[in-house]
Design a protein around this motif. Structure first.
Motif, PDB file in Angstrom:
ATOM      1  N   PRO A 114       0.798  -1.236   0.000  1.00 42.59           N
ATOM      2  CA  PRO A 114       0.000   0.000   0.000  1.00 42.59           C
ATOM      3  C   PRO A 114       0.827   1.283   0.000  1.00 42.59           C
ATOM      4  N   GLU A 115       0.414   2.213  -0.853  1.00 44.94           N
ATOM      5  CA  GLU A 115       0.995   3.545  -0.921  1.00 44.94           C
ATOM      6  C   GLU A 115      -0.100   4.570  -0.640  1.00 44.94           C
ATOM      7  N   LEU A 172      14.704  -7.298  -1.534  1.00 46.47           N
ATOM      8  CA  LEU A 172      13.779  -6.333  -2.119  1.00 46.47           C
ATOM      9  C   LEU A 172      14.424  -5.710  -3.353  1.00 46.47           C
ATOM     10  N   VAL A 173      13.690  -5.661  -4.459  1.00 47.35           N
ATOM     11  CA  VAL A 173      14.212  -5.109  -5.702  1.00 47.35           C
ATOM     12  C   VAL A 173      13.258  -4.007  -6.171  1.00 47.35           C
ATOM     13  N   TYR A 174      13.783  -2.786  -6.317  1.00 47.41           N
ATOM     14  CA  TYR A 174      12.974  -1.646  -6.743  1.00 47.41           C
ATOM     15  C   TYR A 174      13.635  -0.952  -7.920  1.00 47.41           C
ATOM     16  N   TYR A 221       9.234   4.284  -6.316  1.00 48.67           N
ATOM     17  CA  TYR A 221      10.627   4.004  -5.900  1.00 48.67           C
ATOM     18  C   TYR A 221      10.847   4.436  -4.462  1.00 48.67           C
ATOM     19  N   ARG A 222      10.100   5.453  -4.040  1.00 50.08           N
ATOM     20  CA  ARG A 222      10.254   5.961  -2.678  1.00 50.08           C
ATOM     21  C   ARG A 222       9.823   4.940  -1.624  1.00 50.08           C
ATOM     22  N   ALA A 271      12.261  -1.737   3.228  1.00 48.29           N
ATOM     23  CA  ALA A 271      13.484  -2.220   3.883  1.00 48.29           C
ATOM     24  C   ALA A 271      13.361  -2.148   5.395  1.00 48.29           C
ATOM     25  N   ARG A 272      12.617  -1.181   5.888  1.00 47.40           N
ATOM     26  CA  ARG A 272      12.404  -1.078   7.342  1.00 47.40           C
ATOM     27  C   ARG A 272      11.351  -2.074   7.827  1.00 47.40           C
ATOM     28  N   ALA A 273      10.348  -2.359   6.987  1.00 46.41           N
ATOM     29  CA  ALA A 273       9.241  -3.217   7.412  1.00 46.41           C
ATOM     30  C   ALA A 273       9.649  -4.680   7.515  1.00 46.41           C
TER      31      ALA A 273
END
Length: 329
Positions: A154-155, A261-263, A272-273, A279-281
């Motif tokens: 989700p964003e 994780l690959v972005y 991308y943000r 990475a924190r989650a």
């Protein structure tokens, strides 16, 4: 959502599959019949006995073909299978019409339980990344590592370029779009998809473009194509609105498996943000940022993604042989 909501299934019936769907050199297709669903499974014969299993889950509108390039580059490292989610690729719609993220996750779990292949190295792209996240959260026993390429998490502020995909979730929009685009050729549609999903569509070879057009023509002829797209898009939007323990970000925090994780910096569908938040989650994660990639880095930069995965296994001490460390396609 608890693991009891995604139950195990009895053993599948397996049938070799040969049809119009493109199969790359070294690949094979088969159908797996499970309660309520039939899945088409794409696989590569393992280079040798004893390789750890891997399973790949595609995104909205995609298929198992999206993983062919990466699967070929992981020969000798894992025993690869990629599935077509219900209603996509060469898999027919689910009997219950459930295209939610949970429904797709249930299909993945049923396959893994029936095949006995778990725990697997689980890969997911876009919608498949959300599905893989849910699987890893509710059934950690089935996942040994998790690799997510532009996962649909989700964003709050989605990119404007992602709005048309989200609009497919609204009732009637798929039918309206079908009418508006009735005169569009398969070539026009493929060019639009490539422009949306690739950081640089120019890297697609003429042969790859022809294959994509042929596949687009095949899918457009399926009577359930737009229904599967619309219902799956609605499933993603609905998953974005869930809170508490059902929320995808909360489930990401529950994932125990080491996560890659690959972005892509040119991704027009997943911001991308969001890479740093992801990475924190995920508690045990590493991040591969590809500034020139779009939404399907495993298709645009398969060797780079394969190298990152190889390095993950090396750090975990899970490479099966010294030759796998430096394996190249």
């Amino acid at each position: 959502m608890s693991s009891t909501e995604l139950p195990s299934a009895p053993a599948a019936s397996v049938t070799p599959r040969v049809g119009a769907v493109r199969v790359a050199e070294g690949e094979r297709l088969r159908s797996a019949g499970l309660p309520g669903i039939t899945l088409t499974i794409r696989s590569r014969p393992p280079a040798r006995e004893g390789l750890p299993p891997a399973l790949y889950v595609h995104g909205l509108g995609g298929s198992s073909q999206n993983w062919s390039a990466l699967m070929a580059r992981l020969d000798g490292l894992v025993d690869s299978e990629a599935l077509d989610l219900p209603g996509f690729g060469d898999s027919p719609p689910p009997d219950d019409g459930d295209y939610s993220v949970t429904g797709h996750a249930r299909a993945v779990i049923r396959h893994l339980d029936a095949s006995g292949r778990g725990p697997v190295h689980l890969f997911g792209n876009s919608l498949g990344g959300a599905v893989a996240t849910r699987v890893a959260a509710v059934r950690p026993d089935l996942v040994r590592t998790l690799t997510l390429v532009s996962p649909a998490l989700p964003e709050i502020r989605a990119q404007r370029t992602a709005w048309p995909t989200a609009l497919l979730a609204l009732p009637g929009v798929a039918g309206l779009f079908t009418r508006i685009t009735r005169e569009w050729s398969a070539e026009q549609r493929v060019r639009g998809v490539l422009a949306l999903c690739y950081g640089d569509p120019g890297i697609v070879t003429p042969e790859g473009f022809r294959d994509a057009v042929e596949e687009m023509e095949r899918r457009l002829a399926l009577p359930y194509f737009w229904d599967a797209m619309a219902r799956s898009a609605r499933g993603v939007v609905n998953a974005y609105t869930l809170g508490g323990q059902h929320g995808l970000w909360r489930q990401a925090e529950r994932v125990l498996a080491p996560t890659l994780l690959v972005y892509g910096g040119r991704d027009q569908l997943v911001g991308y943000r969001m890479a740093q938040r992801a990475a924190r989650a995920f508690r045990d994660s590493r991040l591969l940022s590809l500034p020139e990639a779009g939404h399907v880095a495993m298709m645009e930069y398969p060797e780079t993604v394969a190298t990152a995965f190889r390095e993950l296994l090396a750090d975990l001490g899970e490479l099966t042989s010294p030759m796998a460390v430096g394996a190249e396609s």
